[in-house]
Scaffold this motif. Sequence first.
Motif, PDB file in Angstrom:
ATOM      1  N   ALA A  58       0.837  -1.198   0.000  1.00  0.00           N
ATOM      2  CA  ALA A  58       0.000   0.000   0.000  1.00  0.00           C
ATOM      3  C   ALA A  58       0.872   1.249   0.000  1.00  0.00           C
ATOM      4  CB  ALA A  58      -0.923  -0.016   1.216  1.00  0.00           C
ATOM      5  N   ARG A  59       1.973   1.212   0.731  1.00  0.00           N
ATOM      6  CA  ARG A  59       2.883   2.367   0.764  1.00  0.00           C
ATOM      7  C   ARG A  59       3.508   2.608  -0.607  1.00  0.00           C
ATOM      8  NH1 ARG A  59       7.134   2.762   5.607  1.00  0.00           N
ATOM      9  NH2 ARG A  59       5.122   3.039   6.653  1.00  0.00           N
ATOM     10  N   ASP A  60       3.841   1.534  -1.309  1.00  0.00           N
ATOM     11  CA  ASP A  60       4.393   1.671  -2.663  1.00  0.00           C
ATOM     12  C   ASP A  60       3.394   2.368  -3.587  1.00  0.00           C
ATOM     13  OD1 ASP A  60       6.769   0.319  -1.992  1.00  0.00           O
ATOM     14  OD2 ASP A  60       5.837  -1.628  -2.388  1.00  0.00           O
ATOM     15  N   ARG A  61       2.135   2.011  -3.469  1.00  0.00           N
ATOM     16  CA  ARG A  61       1.104   2.621  -4.312  1.00  0.00           C
ATOM     17  C   ARG A  61       0.950   4.116  -3.987  1.00  0.00           C
ATOM     18  NH1 ARG A  61      -1.597  -1.856  -6.603  1.00  0.00           N
ATOM     19  NH2 ARG A  61      -1.445  -3.748  -5.351  1.00  0.00           N
ATOM     20  N   LEU A  62       1.062   4.467  -2.728  1.00  0.00           N
ATOM     21  CA  LEU A  62       0.978   5.874  -2.337  1.00  0.00           C
ATOM     22  C   LEU A  62       2.129   6.673  -2.937  1.00  0.00           C
ATOM     23  CD1 LEU A  62      -0.122   5.607   1.403  1.00  0.00           C
ATOM     24  CD2 LEU A  62      -1.503   6.415  -0.537  1.00  0.00           C
ATOM     25  N   ARG A  63       3.286   6.057  -3.064  1.00  0.00           N
ATOM     26  CA  ARG A  63       4.437   6.768  -3.649  1.00  0.00           C
ATOM     27  C   ARG A  63       4.233   7.026  -5.135  1.00  0.00           C
ATOM     28  NH1 ARG A  63       8.841   4.424  -3.885  1.00  0.00           N
ATOM     29  NH2 ARG A  63       8.316   2.303  -3.271  1.00  0.00           N
ATOM     30  N   VAL A  64       3.477   6.167  -5.802  1.00  0.00           N
ATOM     31  CA  VAL A  64       3.109   6.443  -7.199  1.00  0.00           C
ATOM     32  C   VAL A  64       2.169   7.653  -7.248  1.00  0.00           C
ATOM     33  CG1 VAL A  64       1.971   5.557  -9.260  1.00  0.00           C
ATOM     34  CG2 VAL A  64       3.404   4.037  -7.887  1.00  0.00           C
ATOM     35  N   LEU A  65       1.188   7.672  -6.383  1.00  0.00           N
ATOM     36  CA  LEU A  65       0.249   8.799  -6.336  1.00  0.00           C
ATOM     37  C   LEU A  65       0.976  10.118  -6.073  1.00  0.00           C
ATOM     38  CD1 LEU A  65      -2.770   7.359  -4.314  1.00  0.00           C
ATOM     39  CD2 LEU A  65      -2.778   8.106  -6.707  1.00  0.00           C
TER      40      LEU A  65
END
Length: 224
Positions: A181-188
């Motif tokens: 989930a943290r990885d996805r937030l870094r894309v955002l």
Amino acid sequence: MAEPVKGWMTRAQGETLWNAACRLEKGDVVLEIGSHQGRSTIVLGAAARTAGATVIAVDPFVDGRLFGGSPTRQLFERNIRRAGLDDVVELVAGYSTKLRPDWDRPIQLLYIDGKHDYWTYTDDLRWSAHLPPGAEILVHDCFSSIGVTLGTIVKVLFGRRYTYVDRTTSLARFRLAPPSARDRLRVLAQLPWFARNIGIKVLLRLRLRPVARLLGHHSPYDPY
């Protein structure tokens, strides 16, 4: 060696490519999609040599003003020869989307800088089927091109196969691993920078370079 070669790759991005190729091991293979005149190929080839690896450069050398056709291929081959990398770099002239379905050679590093529309880019990501788990994928013009960014949102932000690591301006680095989930937030977190780049492109086409400079863009070319 790469500096005199025309292309859209900054020195910092070249260092990112260099470091990725230097992390390879003897006998490993780099696959580059989109070589143009060989600016990035030279960096990858020189780094691959230090690791005992090799580079496969894939480019169709399409005719036309934007791509250059056979004259660009001749420049590519001349630049690789002048850099002394003939024994490290193998050219496969063809469309990446047509070569991929029948490809059967393993690769350990994937660099994507081909056609920037959504369909081609997402198809190029499918070359990752030939990578080992945890391998690196580098993508140029990510969070700068609409097609590439849209593909990244669909396949990385909402996908289960790729993890975003970091970027050097528009050169993004991914790893073949399920994202958290943290990885996805870094894309955002990259999307505001993408919106800025699109705004700059609009301003340049409207010939409003002074306004683009207010956003920190001092080049007459699109941000890359």
